[in-house]
Enzyme design. Structure first.
Site, PDB file in Angstrom:
ATOM      1  N   LYS A   6      -9.307  16.846  15.521  1.00 18.07           N
ATOM      2  CA  LYS A   6      -9.445  15.382  15.485  1.00 18.07           C
ATOM      3  C   LYS A   6      -9.401  14.905  14.030  1.00 18.07           C
ATOM      4  CE  LYS A   6     -12.640  11.636  16.770  1.00 18.07           C
ATOM      5  NZ  LYS A   6     -13.327  11.255  15.548  1.00 18.07           N
ATOM      6  N   SER A  52     -20.853  14.129  20.321  1.00 22.63           N
ATOM      7  CA  SER A  52     -20.862  14.394  18.873  1.00 22.63           C
ATOM      8  C   SER A  52     -21.838  15.511  18.511  1.00 22.63           C
ATOM      9  CB  SER A  52     -21.265  13.113  18.134  1.00 22.63           C
ATOM     10  OG  SER A  52     -21.577  13.396  16.783  1.00 22.63           O
ATOM     11  N   TYR A  55     -18.637  19.550  14.043  1.00 21.26           N
ATOM     12  CA  TYR A  55     -18.523  19.521  12.586  1.00 21.26           C
ATOM     13  C   TYR A  55     -18.885  20.930  12.136  1.00 21.26           C
ATOM     14  CZ  TYR A  55     -18.347  14.405  12.060  1.00 21.26           C
ATOM     15  OH  TYR A  55     -17.982  13.077  12.076  1.00 21.26           O
TER      16      TYR A  55
END
Ligand SMILES: Cc1cc2nc3c(=O)[nH]c(=O)nc-3n(C[C@H](O)[C@H](O)[C@H](O)COP(=O)(O)O)c2cc1C
Length: 358
Positions: free
Chosen positions: A230, A107, A135
């Site tokens: 995703k 992540s 992100y």
């Protein structure tokens, strides 16, 4: 409890040993947690059709994905702040996946440096693919430097998460008053950037930074790495993903942590597989708790499956060993299900293994 023999056993054990606030953060879902629950029950509701007396000699559960081989069609899903579950955090979960020849997705909000995870995983010769979940940051310079670091460290693909431009309303977590404890931070990000808010616009200004398809075009221009999207739940978005050059799509509702009452991924998967029509691999996550769930996902057309929360249960219980136990259980159950359905390899898994929906 004696030695855990199912993922549910691991969950029960983890609950006993964890701080209730951390539990609410790691395992809660959005709002009424309807999607969180549906994700699990939708796999359970699908029924398998065994076949008998078929040759199983020389069978295996290996799968090739974007040119890399996995020992089983499984990857660890990207999950933030794993040091909440165990002091070694992502280092332990990544090591377990690597030892078992499975994939691992780190992540953006990992609680250990991305370079350290890569160094550890690369030490395992039989390891599966190592991907970096991205992100997009409000500052493109920061995004680009994260991508450059991931490339330099040897990550083999980017997983761009597109379903969480703002955080879902996680009521269980808010009720618990959870705060990250000192020492558990998103070490790969300068403090606070991912959550910068304030000002006009939706969600206190956060939505002003919501990524768009243009950002995917830009991202492709700054990296050679394949990019999987995703958080795809709509067939039109799957088609747009392919048009914009995605190397794969991951059918995901973020494990029920963003928008509640989204259908379960087992329900969404066939529509996305049909829309993608074999152009790129389709992966899926959400509610996978048994090897039979993995077989069902593949029978519906997924190339591989990501597993989330059960990995954190194993991590909380026994670090890398606990994660390896959890992954081993799923892999063993998958192999049993393959054999009982008469499938020698994963190429033989298809709609014939499922009872058609009435
Ligand atoms: C504690 C936690 C943290 C997560 N953090 C991220 C994240 O940083 N990035 C991301 O793309 N998905 C994140 N997810 C979603 C997972 O990648 C995955 O989609 C989901 O957990 C799959 O469902 P499952 O937990 O039922 O297997 C997180 C999930 C959990 C439980």
């Amino acid at each position: 409890m004696t030695e855990p023999v199912t993922l549910a056993d691991h969950e029960r054990l983890a609950r006993e040993c964890m701080d209730p606030g951390a539990w609410a953060y790691l395992f809660g879902g959005a709002a009424d947690e309807i999607t969180l629950r549906d994700n699990c029950t939708a796999w359970q509701r699908l029924q398998l059709r065994p076949r008998v007396l078929r040759p199983l000699v020389g069978g295996h559960a290996r799968r090739t994905l974007l040119g890399r081989e996995l020992a089983h069609p499984l990857l660890v899903a990207p999950m933030a702040y794993q040091r909440l579950a165990h002091p070694q955090g992502e280092l332990a979960s990544a090591l377990a996946a690597a030892v078992m020849g499975l994939g691992y997705v780190l992540s953006t909000q990992a609680s250990v440096p991305l370079e350290e995870v890569a160094r550890l995983a690369h030490g395992e010769t039989a390891r599966g693919p190592l991907w970096f979940q991205l992100y997009l940051q409000p500052d493109r310079g920061l995004t680009q430097s994260l991508v450059a670091r991931a490339e330099a460290a040897g990550y083999e693909a980017l997983v761009l998460t597109v379903d969480a431009p703002v955080q879902g309303s996680r009521d269980q977590e808010r009720r618990s008053g959870f705060q990250l404890p000192p020492g558990v931070v998103a070490v790969n990000l300068p403090d606070g950037v991912a959550t910068a808010a304030g000002g006009p616009g939706l969600c206190g200004g956060l939505a002003e930074h919501a990524p768009t398809w243009e950002d995917l075009v830009w991202l492709r221009s700054v990296t050679q790495l394949p990019i999987l999207l995703k958080g795809i739940t709509h067939p039109d978005d799957a088609r747009l993903a392919i048009e914009h050059g995605a190397a794969g799509v991951i059918v995901s509702n973020h494990g029920g942590r963003t928008l509640d009452t989204v259908p379960a991924t087992a329900v969404l998967l066939p529509e996305i597989v049909a829309a993608v029509d074999g152009h790129v691999p389709v992966l899926v996550d959400g509610g996978v708790r048994r090897g039979t769930d993995v077989l069902k996902a593949l029978a519906l057309g997924a190339s591989a499956v990501l597993v989330g929360r059960p990995v954190l249960h194993g991590l909380a219980n026994a670090g890398a060993t606990g994660v390896a136990q959890v992954l081993r259980l799923i892999c063993d159950e998958l192999e049993i299900a393959m054999a009982l359905c008469g499938c020698r390899t994963l190429d033989e898994v298809g709609p014939a293994q499922l009872q058609p929906r009435s």
